[in-house]
Design an enzyme around this catalytic site. Structure first.
Site, PDB file in Angstrom:
ATOM      1  N   SER A 210       0.852  -1.196   0.000  1.00  0.00           N
ATOM      2  CA  SER A 210       0.000   0.000   0.000  1.00  0.00           C
ATOM      3  C   SER A 210       0.885   1.243   0.000  1.00  0.00           C
ATOM      4  CB  SER A 210      -0.943  -0.025   1.212  1.00  0.00           C
ATOM      5  OG  SER A 210      -1.922   0.982   1.086  1.00  0.00           O
ATOM      6  N   ASN A 211       0.332   2.373   0.382  1.00  0.00           N
ATOM      7  CA  ASN A 211       1.114   3.618   0.433  1.00  0.00           C
ATOM      8  C   ASN A 211       0.590   4.466   1.585  1.00  0.00           C
ATOM      9  OD1 ASN A 211      -1.069   5.382  -0.605  1.00  0.00           O
ATOM     10  ND2 ASN A 211      -0.842   4.034  -2.386  1.00  0.00           N
ATOM     11  N   HIS A 212       1.129   5.662   1.719  1.00  0.00           N
ATOM     12  CA  HIS A 212       0.852   6.474   2.913  1.00  0.00           C
ATOM     13  C   HIS A 212      -0.361   7.383   2.778  1.00  0.00           C
ATOM     14  CE1 HIS A 212       4.599   5.177   4.673  1.00  0.00           C
ATOM     15  NE2 HIS A 212       5.254   5.519   3.573  1.00  0.00           N
ATOM     16  N   ALA A 278      -4.361   7.519  -4.276  1.00  0.00           N
ATOM     17  CA  ALA A 278      -3.009   7.049  -4.609  1.00  0.00           C
ATOM     18  C   ALA A 278      -3.148   5.565  -4.961  1.00  0.00           C
ATOM     19  CB  ALA A 278      -2.076   7.258  -3.437  1.00  0.00           C
TER      20      ALA A 278
END
Ligand code: PMT
Length: 400
Positions: A210-212, A278
């Site tokens: 995943s991402n932030h 995102a």
């Protein structure tokens, strides 16, 4: 000029000395052309007579779940459906606490729980009651439910003490509602899809890529657009913030593939889409059904490309407005302009992780808006909620 003319407003009145202002408030609302129905708590009747409130509102007062004379049911559900706004003024600490806790032991509270419309709360109480952590926690919780708190004023209170707790003046409450409804109409009739948050790409039942992204930027945009009257559908990835506006329709789509399916299905029925999520560019080539066991060797995880959602919508857009984001770390302008062109966007919001207070997770961001025609606007670091207003203004310029 848009006003409260023709708006249906339920005014909820609770047992407070400030109730005398409720009569003036109702008089002002009807003077603006609003249709007003008043719901009183049983205690409120001790402070002002139902006859007074019925006279100023030009409607019978509702207090009980049913009329004891003839058994007629006072439906809180239909009252909630009728209302364009539910204004609780004055709101005592007791009623605020019950609202925050979901308690439904009178008609005012059941109407609150049933209401689909925006809710406005004008607290009125003594300064220490207002300042108490319990009250402040309850007010904070009501805000997270999407309610609008009309701040009390500072001045002399019924106790004789001086401090914060006086119900806002009726004329200011009417001004607050007027501003809300005025703002509320600019995008009325427009359907807008917003994506927010990061995607989650499963590796096995316990691991993922995943991402932030927190979703703060996308949710701020969705809420700003909804506050201007747009019918907003939020395609929600993995987010860490609540969506407080109850008018927003939420579709959860956690993976890039799920988000692709949701977006391509919804987009044809919209006027515009804002692609703030995102989205992972790569996902594991295969998802293991079992937890992958570790061993002593290094692990090379084969990845495959995800679908470019914005790029696909750019092919389907047929006159719809398509807005993208570019999150960059180097060569910002060139990369953003390439994405603007490749994805057939109308404008792109560039944010760079090289700027302090910009990008993932912060309450702030720093953006530049780059348009197809080569023009651009640069904004200084500002709250995401405020930048959402600039973005909504730009969307209005395109759509209206
Ligand atoms: O959520 P926050 O913590 O508030 O942070 C906000 C944010 C930094 C996530 C947001 O401001 C932002 O920049 N979102 C886009 C992040 C991103 O994925 O940028 P990108 O340059 O990789 O993608 C360009 C555009 O294509 C984006 O509109 C993206 O949504 C879209 N995209 C990307 C990949 C993909 N497979 N499909 C897409 O639609």
């Amino acid at each position: 000029m848009v006003s409260l003319n023709g708006k249906n407003i339920v005014v909820g009145v609770t047992g407070s000395i400030a109730v005398f202002k409720a009569a003036i408030l109702v008089r002002l609302l009807t003077g603006e052309g609003a249709n007003v129905k008043v719901v009183m708590t049983p205690l409120a009747k001790e402070f002002i007579t139902p006859l007074t409130m019925a006279t100023v509102s030009k409607n019978p007062i509702l207090v009980d779940f049913f009329n004891p004379e003839n058994g007629e049911w006072n439906s809180h559900v239909s009252l909630g459906e009728w209302a364009d706004a539910y204004l609780i003024a004055p709101a005592t600490a007791n009623t605020i606490a019950k609202m925050a806790g979901g308690i439904a032991d009178n008609l005012l509270l059941t109407t609150y729980l049933s209401a689909k419309c925006p809710v406005f709360i004008a607290p009125a109480m003594d300064l220490d009651m207002y300042a108490h952590t319990a009250t402040q926690d309850n007010i904070a919780r009501l805000k997270t439910y999407g309610n609008h708190i009309i701040e009390p004023g500072v001045g002399e209170l019924a106790s004789g003490l001086v401090g914060k707790g006086r119900m806002a003046e009726p004329v200011d409450i009417v001004g607050y509602l007027n501003e809300y409804f005025c703002k509320c109409t600019t995008l009325t009739g427009k359907k807008i899809m917003v994506t927010a948050g990061g995607t989650i790409e499963a590796i096995d039942p316990v691991r993922f890529i995943s991402n932030h992204s927190s979703g703060k930027m996308g949710v701020a945009i969705a809420e700003e657009l909804a506050s201007r009257g747009a019918e907003v559908t939020l395609i929600k990835g993995n987010i860490t913030v609540p969506v407080t506006d109850r008018r927003i329709k939420i579709i959860e789509a956690l993976s890039a593939e799920g988000m692709y399916k949701a977006c391509t299905e919804i987009f044809p029925n919209t006027d515009a889409a804002v692609m703030c999520a995102a989205v992972a560019d790569y996902t594991p080539s295969e998802v293991s059904g079992e937890k992958i066991k570790k061993d002593e060797s290094n692990w090379l995880l084969p990845l495959k490309r995800t679908k470019d959602i914005a790029g696909e919508l750019g092919k389907l857009k047929q006159g719809r407005l398509l807005v993208g984001f570019a999150l960059e770390t180097t060569d910002e302008d060139r990369n953003a302009l390439r994405k603007l062109k490749e994805k057939n966007l109308d404008f792109i919001l560039l944010n760079s992780l090289r700027d302090e207070g910009a990008g993932f997770g912060h309450d702030t961001n720093k953006i530049a808006i780059l348009h197809q025609n080569g023009s651009r606007q640069d904004y200084p670091v500002a709250a995401k909620k405020d930048l959402a207003k600039n973005i909504a203004d730009t969307i209005e310029n395109y759509l209206l």
